[in-house]
Design a protein around this motif. Structure first.
Motif, PDB file in Angstrom:
ATOM      1  N   GLN A   9      34.899  45.804  38.130  1.00 61.10           N
ATOM      2  CA  GLN A   9      36.075  45.492  39.264  1.00 61.10           C
ATOM      3  C   GLN A   9      35.297  46.898  40.010  1.00 61.10           C
ATOM      4  O   GLN A   9      35.287  47.735  39.003  1.00 61.10           O
ATOM      5  CB  GLN A   9      36.399  45.865  38.650  1.00 61.10           C
ATOM      6  N   ARG A  27      34.622  44.483  32.838  1.00 60.78           N
ATOM      7  CA  ARG A  27      36.242  44.421  31.756  1.00 60.78           C
ATOM      8  C   ARG A  27      35.906  43.268  30.695  1.00 60.78           C
ATOM      9  O   ARG A  27      35.690  42.141  30.822  1.00 60.78           O
ATOM     10  CB  ARG A  27      37.105  43.268  33.307  1.00 60.78           C
ATOM     11  N   ARG A 251      47.644  49.730  36.387  1.00 57.22           N
ATOM     12  CA  ARG A 251      48.866  48.092  37.706  1.00 57.22           C
ATOM     13  C   ARG A 251      48.623  47.735  38.128  1.00 57.22           C
ATOM     14  O   ARG A 251      47.596  46.547  39.188  1.00 57.22           O
ATOM     15  CB  ARG A 251      48.848  47.720  36.055  1.00 57.22           C
ATOM     16  N   HIS A 254      45.466  48.486  40.435  1.00 61.45           N
ATOM     17  CA  HIS A 254      44.317  48.367  40.804  1.00 61.45           C
ATOM     18  C   HIS A 254      45.090  46.590  39.860  1.00 61.45           C
ATOM     19  O   HIS A 254      43.651  45.928  39.041  1.00 61.45           O
ATOM     20  CB  HIS A 254      43.281  48.441  39.335  1.00 61.45           C
ATOM     21  N   VAL A 256      45.250  46.103  36.778  1.00 56.42           N
ATOM     22  CA  VAL A 256      44.450  45.652  35.373  1.00 56.42           C
ATOM     23  C   VAL A 256      45.614  46.250  34.368  1.00 56.42           C
ATOM     24  O   VAL A 256      45.471  47.242  34.966  1.00 56.42           O
ATOM     25  CB  VAL A 256      43.559  46.728  35.866  1.00 56.42           C
ATOM     26  N   HIS A 289      36.335  48.541  29.804  1.00 58.27           N
ATOM     27  CA  HIS A 289      37.885  47.736  29.476  1.00 58.27           C
ATOM     28  C   HIS A 289      37.369  46.983  27.791  1.00 58.27           C
ATOM     29  O   HIS A 289      37.164  46.110  28.431  1.00 58.27           O
ATOM     30  CB  HIS A 289      38.490  47.153  29.989  1.00 58.27           C
TER      31      HIS A 289
END
Length: 308
Positions: A9, A27, A251, A254, A256, A289
């Motif tokens: 991403q 991710r 968050r 993005h 996330v 991540h």
């Protein structure tokens, strides 16, 4: 440009654009929905070894909110192993509900036993491990955090996976025990650079830990990495108002969710380092991540409220 991948991403952060750095997020939290992140990678070859050695039980150590304990319990359910967790701390009073992490481990079939802190400090001693095996029976023993020599190859595979989609200059990852960073270094094999962000206070010892792991595994000591020790936000499982606000803002920007123990500190550090000119203009930085989102349930139980 990156090849299309649901795990890679772009992070269009203004500070990165201003400093000419391309920032991406891998991710790994999405790679395996049942067993997400770096814990699955650390377990991959350990589970194969346990099976090869004829073991039917996994025995391991961890705190009451441990991502590793949660992952081992899940792996046992998924791959047909009995699991035993030796948990740091006092056994809960009868009738007291378990925290969310331990509740899930029990649901996954893990048998929990508790060690006082003095006993827990002996967790790596061969004599102490022998005592536990004498008590609980034959088992494949996994260390706290899952970091051992067999953990590194699974983490090393991540390097080739990312390279299939993007040419990068730097991989950045949060560091607890050093196993994931050490694995990445063996995968990089001296090419490109790695940055580890210590999630715990006084993390200067981590470089020695990483060097020892890579030397035991590959007989090599790598120099193409750094460990940043100034972004722990108070220590392991500690937090600051800045960190929680950053996770919420990240968050929003993005889509996330980061966790407050590892990946929140990682991205906070990476963006600060970009702003300080740590990465050369024109470089591509991939932050990883590593999962750990189960920590939020325990976070709410301990501190009340959460960034969601």
């Amino acid at each position: 440009m990156a090849a299309a991948s649901p795990l890679l991403q772009e992070l269009p952060e203004p500070v990165a654009a201003a400093h000419g750095v391309r920032l991406l997020l891998w991710r790994d939290d999405l790679a395996n929905p049942d067993l997400p992140g770096n814990k699955a990678r650390k377990l991959k070859y350990n589970l194969a070894a346990a099976r090869q050695q004829g073991h039917h039980t996994l025995l391991t150590f961890g705190g009451a909110y441990s991502n590793h304990i949660a992952a081992v319990a899940t792996a046992g359910r998924l791959f047909g192993f009995k699991t035993i967790g030796l948990i740091r701390g006092d056994e809960p009073v009868i009738g007291t509900p378990l925290n969310p992490t331990l509740t899930q481990t029990v649901a996954d079939g893990m048998a929990l036993h508790y060690l006082d802190r003095q006993a827990y400090r002996r967790r790596a001693e061969p004599a102490f491990i022998a005592e536990q095996l004498a008590q609980f029976g034959p088992a494949y023993v996994l260390p706290e955090g899952g970091t051992n020599q067999l953990a590194l190859p699974g983490c090393a595979e991540l390097v080739a996976e990312i390279r299939q989609h993007v040419t990068f200059d730097v991989l950045a990852v949060a560091v607890g025990s050093g196993g994931t960073l050490a694995g990445l270094l063996t995968g990089l094999a001296g090419e490109s650079h790695a940055v580890g962000v210590a999630a715990l206070k006084n993390g200067g010892f981590l470089r020695d830990e990483v060097d020892a792991l890579t030397q035991r595994t590959t007989s090599e000591k790598f120099t193409n990495y750094a460990v940043q020790t100034d972004y722990h936000c108070g220590g392991y499982a500690k937090y600051s108002a800045e960190l929680l606000a950053f996770i919420e803002q990240f968050r929003t920007r993005h889509g996330v969710l980061l966790d407050p123990i590892y990946t929140g500190k990682l991205l906070l550090a990476v963006l600060d380092m970009i702003g300080n000119g740590h990465f050369r203009r024109g470089s591509t930085v991939v932050a990883i991540h590593t999962g750990g989102l189960q920590a939020w349930a325990g976070w709410e139980a301990r501190f009340g409220g959460r960034t969601r």
